[in-house]
Design a protein around this motif. Structure first.
Motif, PDB file in Angstrom:
ATOM      1  N   HIS A 297     -62.446  17.842  93.684  1.00 52.71           N
ATOM      2  CA  HIS A 297     -63.319  17.806  92.503  1.00 52.71           C
ATOM      3  C   HIS A 297     -63.277  19.155  91.776  1.00 52.71           C
ATOM      4  O   HIS A 297     -63.210  19.199  90.537  1.00 52.71           O
ATOM      5  CB  HIS A 297     -64.743  17.478  92.954  1.00 52.71           C
ATOM      6  N   LEU A 298     -63.300  20.243  92.525  1.00 53.74           N
ATOM      7  CA  LEU A 298     -63.252  21.578  91.917  1.00 53.74           C
ATOM      8  C   LEU A 298     -61.897  21.837  91.256  1.00 53.74           C
ATOM      9  O   LEU A 298     -61.828  22.379  90.139  1.00 53.74           O
ATOM     10  CB  LEU A 298     -63.518  22.641  92.984  1.00 53.74           C
ATOM     11  N   ARG A 299     -60.819  21.464  91.931  1.00 52.21           N
ATOM     12  CA  ARG A 299     -59.473  21.701  91.379  1.00 52.21           C
ATOM     13  C   ARG A 299     -59.259  20.946  90.062  1.00 52.21           C
ATOM     14  O   ARG A 299     -58.535  21.407  89.182  1.00 52.21           O
ATOM     15  CB  ARG A 299     -58.418  21.275  92.402  1.00 52.21           C
ATOM     16  N   ALA A 330     -66.077  28.502  98.665  1.00 52.45           N
ATOM     17  CA  ALA A 330     -65.453  27.225  99.021  1.00 52.45           C
ATOM     18  C   ALA A 330     -64.059  27.453  99.611  1.00 52.45           C
ATOM     19  O   ALA A 330     -63.691  26.856 100.636  1.00 52.45           O
ATOM     20  CB  ALA A 330     -65.366  26.318  97.797  1.00 52.45           C
ATOM     21  N   ALA A 331     -63.284  28.317  98.974  1.00 53.44           N
ATOM     22  CA  ALA A 331     -61.935  28.590  99.461  1.00 53.44           C
ATOM     23  C   ALA A 331     -61.968  29.253 100.828  1.00 53.44           C
ATOM     24  O   ALA A 331     -61.143  28.940 101.708  1.00 53.44           O
ATOM     25  CB  ALA A 331     -61.193  29.471  98.457  1.00 53.44           C
ATOM     26  N   ALA A 332     -62.923  30.165 101.031  1.00 56.01           N
ATOM     27  CA  ALA A 332     -63.029  30.837 102.333  1.00 56.01           C
ATOM     28  C   ALA A 332     -63.352  29.834 103.430  1.00 56.01           C
ATOM     29  O   ALA A 332     -62.791  29.889 104.540  1.00 56.01           O
ATOM     30  CB  ALA A 332     -64.100  31.917 102.265  1.00 56.01           C
ATOM     31  N   PHE A 343     -55.496  28.035 100.283  1.00 58.72           N
ATOM     32  CA  PHE A 343     -56.895  28.395 100.112  1.00 58.72           C
ATOM     33  C   PHE A 343     -57.067  29.913 100.067  1.00 58.72           C
ATOM     34  O   PHE A 343     -57.961  30.421  99.408  1.00 58.72           O
ATOM     35  CB  PHE A 343     -57.752  27.772 101.222  1.00 58.72           C
ATOM     36  N   ARG A 344     -56.175  30.635 100.756  1.00 58.44           N
ATOM     37  CA  ARG A 344     -56.190  32.090 100.633  1.00 58.44           C
ATOM     38  C   ARG A 344     -55.851  32.503  99.204  1.00 58.44           C
ATOM     39  O   ARG A 344     -56.462  33.415  98.648  1.00 58.44           O
ATOM     40  CB  ARG A 344     -55.209  32.731 101.615  1.00 58.44           C
ATOM     41  N   GLU A 345     -54.894  31.827  98.614  1.00 62.59           N
ATOM     42  CA  GLU A 345     -54.528  32.136  97.227  1.00 62.59           C
ATOM     43  C   GLU A 345     -55.707  31.876  96.289  1.00 62.59           C
ATOM     44  O   GLU A 345     -55.985  32.682  95.390  1.00 62.59           O
ATOM     45  CB  GLU A 345     -53.332  31.274  96.820  1.00 62.59           C
ATOM     46  N   ASP A 346     -56.420  30.774  96.521  1.00 61.13           N
ATOM     47  CA  ASP A 346     -57.577  30.485  95.677  1.00 61.13           C
ATOM     48  C   ASP A 346     -58.683  31.512  95.877  1.00 61.13           C
ATOM     49  O   ASP A 346     -59.362  31.911  94.926  1.00 61.13           O
ATOM     50  CB  ASP A 346     -58.120  29.088  95.997  1.00 61.13           C
ATOM     51  N   ASN A 350     -60.193  34.237  92.893  1.00 56.97           N
ATOM     52  CA  ASN A 350     -61.611  34.321  92.467  1.00 56.97           C
ATOM     53  C   ASN A 350     -62.300  35.572  92.982  1.00 56.97           C
ATOM     54  O   ASN A 350     -63.480  35.765  92.713  1.00 56.97           O
ATOM     55  CB  ASN A 350     -62.366  33.081  92.948  1.00 56.97           C
ATOM     56  N   TYR A 351     -61.579  36.424  93.701  1.00 56.61           N
ATOM     57  CA  TYR A 351     -62.219  37.600  94.312  1.00 56.61           C
ATOM     58  C   TYR A 351     -62.574  38.616  93.246  1.00 56.61           C
ATOM     59  O   TYR A 351     -61.730  38.956  92.416  1.00 56.61           O
ATOM     60  CB  TYR A 351     -61.282  38.215  95.355  1.00 56.61           C
TER      61      TYR A 351
END
Length: 351
Positions: A297-299, A330-332, A343-346, A350-351
């Protein structure tokens, strides 16, 4: 430790304003761990003090003058407090502090288990906030009971915790509480299965039983069509604080689906999946499946930072910074639960 001592001093003065002119010595009424820092607060200066044993009034520790002086505007006529230190006292027991002028504290404990009752009380407080269920006398241990309010929930919505004052169930506060419950489990794995909640004695630590109550609500407010998560189970109108109970409010309504509550739910459910993997694999899979669907949903909405207007508290609709933070969360969570490098890339994006 200074804040609880200041609160104790303030409470003592507010409860009896006449004491403002008399010395007040405030020690932690929760207690002190043997190896931890031990300080107390006095409303008057002192040159020395003694820590005496409560059972026989013998002296266990002798201390010098204050180690710190603090100015304050929070205690009415008391504009300065003085801090004493007795960290060298490590022997378990029950004590009180007596200043050289004779003023004394209330008794307090030193011991390895002094925080256990406070931790138990905090954990049990979630039981009293449980939504859509009966709070019964057998588990309440007192008069704080009410009949089930399950009939007021929207179709399919179960469990969760009422807010402290307005009874709405909020994604923001629920996911924050769940994160810290899961952190407490990850750091300390408290095994107590006898705190007096309905699930006590089921072979699962009560902390996880209580956390599951909140997680079941999160799962129940995932929209089956979009797989996003709703921000609230809402009471749109609230009575005066403390004037309503779970059984006399009108039926609840669903809050809106948004990317902000979805991201919070995804990170929390993914973390829960990692915790429950060894405890209840079926529940862990359920949490992770819901989190994966929420992540999709987020993607599909990469530029959206949506919340919803039904219940205004905690609402951050359109806040891009909060949107980045919760997507990172969410990615973490997904990285923790799956190890998938995407998920690390995401997270880093956002970091």
């Amino acid at each position: 430790m200074l804040l609880p001592l200041a609160a104790a001093l303030a409470g003592s003065l507010l409860a009896n304003p006449d004491r403002a002119a008399a010395p007040v010595v405030a020690a932690s009424q929760v207690g002190y761990g043997p190896a931890l820092s031990k300080r107390f607060t006095s409303s008057t200066p002192f040159a020395s003090f003694r820590v005496i044993r409560e059972d026989d009034r013998s002296t266990a520790w002798v201390g010098a003058g204050p180690v710190r002086e603090v100015r304050t505007d929070l205690l009415g006529p008391v504009a300065t407090v003085w801090i004493g230190d007795f960290s060298g006292l490590t022997a378990p027991g029950r004590y009180r502090i007596v200043l050289d002028g004779g003023a004394a504290s209330h008794p307090f404990a030193v011991g390895a288990d002094v925080f256990d009752p406070a931790v138990r009380a905090v954990q049990r407080s979630f039981y009293f906030q449980r939504a859509f269920t009966e709070i019964d006398a057998a588990h309440a241990g007192g008069p704080w009971v009410h009949a089930s309010d399950a009939g007021k929930a929207p179709p399919g919505v179960v469990k969760g915790w009422h807010d402290a004052g307005d009874l709405t169930l909020y994604n923001a506060s629920t996911t924050a509480a769940l994160f810290w419950m899961l952190e407490a489990w990850s750091d300390f794995a408290p095994a107590d299965d006898a705190t007096g909640i309905p699930e006590s004695g089921n072979g699962v630590p009560d902390l996880l039983d209580e956390a599951r109550w909140g997680l079941e609500w999160l799962l129940s407010v995932q929209d089956p069509a979009s797989h996003g998560f709703r921000n609230t189970t809402c009471q749109p109108r609230h009575g005066r604080y403390g004037s309503t109970t779970p059984v006399d409010v009108p039926p609840y309504v669903n809050g809106e689906v948004g990317t902000l509550p979805t991201a919070r739910a995804v990170g929390t459910l993914a973390y829960a999946a990692e915790v429950w993997r060894a405890i209840d694999p079926a529940f862990a899979r359920r949490c992770l499946d819901a989190a994966r669907a929420g992540y999709d949903h987020l993607r599909a909405r990469p530029t959206e930072d949506s919340d919803g207007p039904t219940c205004g508290a905690y609402r951050r609709d359109g806040d891009r910074e909060v949107g980045r933070h919760v997507r990172m969360y969410a990615a973490a969570g997904m990285l923790l639960a799956t190890g998938d490098a995407r998920f690390r890339e995401d997270l880093e994006r956002n970091y």
